[in-house]
Motif scaffolding. Structure first.
Motif, PDB file in Angstrom:
ATOM      1  N   GLY A  72      -8.275   7.627   2.901  1.00 52.83           N
ATOM      2  CA  GLY A  72      -9.295   6.600   2.141  1.00 52.83           C
ATOM      3  C   GLY A  72      -9.869   6.407   1.037  1.00 52.83           C
ATOM      4  O   GLY A  72     -10.346   5.915   0.423  1.00 52.83           O
ATOM      5  N   THR A  73      -9.332   7.329  -0.481  1.00 52.24           N
ATOM      6  CA  THR A  73      -9.360   7.780  -1.339  1.00 52.24           C
ATOM      7  C   THR A  73      -7.872   6.460  -2.393  1.00 52.24           C
ATOM      8  O   THR A  73      -7.022   6.969  -2.141  1.00 52.24           O
ATOM      9  N   ILE A  74      -8.596   5.327  -2.677  1.00 52.17           N
ATOM     10  CA  ILE A  74      -7.814   4.724  -3.906  1.00 52.17           C
ATOM     11  C   ILE A  74      -7.599   5.409  -5.275  1.00 52.17           C
ATOM     12  O   ILE A  74      -8.211   5.411  -5.212  1.00 52.17           O
ATOM     13  N   SER A  75      -6.340   5.466  -5.355  1.00 55.88           N
ATOM     14  CA  SER A  75      -6.269   6.401  -6.726  1.00 55.88           C
ATOM     15  C   SER A  75      -6.177   5.352  -7.654  1.00 55.88           C
ATOM     16  O   SER A  75      -6.904   5.358  -8.997  1.00 55.88           O
ATOM     17  N   LYS A  76      -5.565   4.367  -7.410  1.00 55.54           N
ATOM     18  CA  LYS A  76      -5.473   3.024  -9.060  1.00 55.54           C
ATOM     19  C   LYS A  76      -4.975   1.789  -7.533  1.00 55.54           C
ATOM     20  O   LYS A  76      -4.113   1.870  -6.829  1.00 55.54           O
ATOM     21  N   ILE A  82       0.589  -0.912   0.336  1.00 57.69           N
ATOM     22  CA  ILE A  82       0.206  -0.128  -0.366  1.00 57.69           C
ATOM     23  C   ILE A  82       1.216   1.322   0.057  1.00 57.69           C
ATOM     24  O   ILE A  82       1.687   1.185   0.912  1.00 57.69           O
ATOM     25  N   ILE A  83       0.925   2.358  -1.338  1.00 59.63           N
ATOM     26  CA  ILE A  83       1.000   3.529  -1.480  1.00 59.63           C
ATOM     27  C   ILE A  83       0.800   4.715  -0.565  1.00 59.63           C
ATOM     28  O   ILE A  83      -0.225   4.356  -1.767  1.00 59.63           O
ATOM     29  N   GLY A  84       0.757   5.092  -0.353  1.00 66.40           N
ATOM     30  CA  GLY A  84       0.317   6.839  -0.159  1.00 66.40           C
ATOM     31  C   GLY A  84       1.973   7.418   1.398  1.00 66.40           C
ATOM     32  O   GLY A  84       2.160   7.317   1.827  1.00 66.40           O
ATOM     33  N   TYR A 126      -0.441  -3.204  -5.744  1.00 69.07           N
ATOM     34  CA  TYR A 126       0.112  -2.052  -5.287  1.00 69.07           C
ATOM     35  C   TYR A 126      -1.631  -1.704  -5.310  1.00 69.07           C
ATOM     36  O   TYR A 126      -2.150  -1.247  -6.728  1.00 69.07           O
ATOM     37  N   ILE A 127      -1.260  -0.761  -3.713  1.00 72.46           N
ATOM     38  CA  ILE A 127      -2.936   0.095  -3.473  1.00 72.46           C
ATOM     39  C   ILE A 127      -2.090   1.737  -3.760  1.00 72.46           C
ATOM     40  O   ILE A 127      -0.885   1.402  -2.423  1.00 72.46           O
TER      41      ILE A 127
END
Length: 308
Positions: free
Chosen positions: A288-292, A142-144, A278-279
């Protein structure tokens, strides 16, 4: 917020009560600085409260979050934060004490950053079609950037893996959590205070690399969960787990897959040889917004998904 209030000096708690009721459930951080107004982050934006904290407030807050035993918290002070019940992390800033050229502790603490940990049970369910395939969980990263909900999402994935979901044919698996910052499980005296299934074992306040190896040797997990990898030792331990047939689900600070590919400490694990999914999280519509969602080769599987 109710869990945090007992740790606050009364004057600070009274000021927090002044937050508009519509915003109280959206507070992400509370920043307390000596001789400055309290700053509250709500939906990513700063809100300043009309109370200037003083040194007495800071001293009392430090005593409360250390349970009146500040000298027993040397390890936490060396890392710059203390985790309190519920998994809320209190970052600290002040005078740094060095020993042999390395940080030994923080004294004269004058700034506190209380990061609010939230439990969002069920937000990971939408990810099952992407992360669970052919009877097995995918190695997932999970990337952010900070404050995008990485730990909250990881926590619910841990719950989902350890409890399963019979409705979609997902059985519960043995999960080992390396909770270096005590944020994933919010343990108190080693017992998690947040929601998980029955098949979870937790190493609380344990460095990730060492904890991963300990779990491999002693607890026979099917899935290992860890937060915020970044050291070379973390990458090496992840490779050991993968070679042992254990699934890895973890997080990393970054804005994109391309960005973390350039980090030398991660070069041994970024790519389809380790991670299969990859999230990527962002703040387009708040935390909590998954862009891709990407596969192991970086090819898109899904676009924007709002999970919180």
């Amino acid at each position: 917020m109710d869990m945090i209030k007992p740790f606050l000096p009364q004057a600070v708690a009274n000021a927090i009560e002044g937050i508009p009721s519509a915003d109280k459930g959206k507070v992400e951080e509370i920043r307390i600085r000596v001789n400055r107004p309290i700053e509250v982050t709500v939906r990513g934006a700063p809100l300043f409260l009309p109370y200037r904290t003083n040194q007495g407030d800071a001293d009392l807050l430090l005593q409360k979050i250390s349970q009146h035993s500040i000298y027993a918290m040397d390890e936490e002070l060396m890392r710059g934060y203390i985790t309190i019940a519920g998994g809320h992390r209190v970052g600290l800033a002040g005078k740094v004490v060095l020993e042999g050229g390395k940080v030994r502790a923080i004294r004269d603490v004058s700034s506190f950053n209380i990061r609010i940990a939230r439990e969002k049970v069920g937000i990971a369910d939408v990810l099952v079609p992407f992360l669970y395939r052919n009877g097995s969980w995918a190695h997932t990263l999970i990337i952010g950037p900070p404050q995008t909900g990485k730990t909250t999402l990881l926590r619910d994935i841990a719950r989902l893996v350890s409890s399963g979901n019979s409705g979609v044919g997902v059985p519960p698996r043995k999960v080992g959590i390396v909770d270096e910052r005590s944020e994933i499980a919010g343990c108190v005296n080693g017992v998690p205070q947040l929601t998980f299934g029955n098949r979870v074992d937790i190493l609380d306040a344990c460095p990730k690399a060492e904890g991963i190896m300990m779990l491999i040797r002693s607890m026979s997990p099917e899935v290992i969960i860890a937060d915020e990898i970044g050291r070379r030792e973390d990458s090496e331990a992840i490779q050991e787990a993968v070679h042992a047939g254990i699934k890895i689900i973890t997080t990393v600070h970054g804005r994109s897959l391309e960005e973390i590919k350039n980090r030398p400490t991660l070069d041994g694990i970024i790519g389809p040889s380790v991670f299969e999914r990859y999230i990527v999280l962002g703040r387009m519509d708040g935390p909590g917004t998954i862009s891709k969602i990407l596969d192991g080769s970086g090819m898109p599987l899904a676009g924007k998904v709002k999970v919180m």
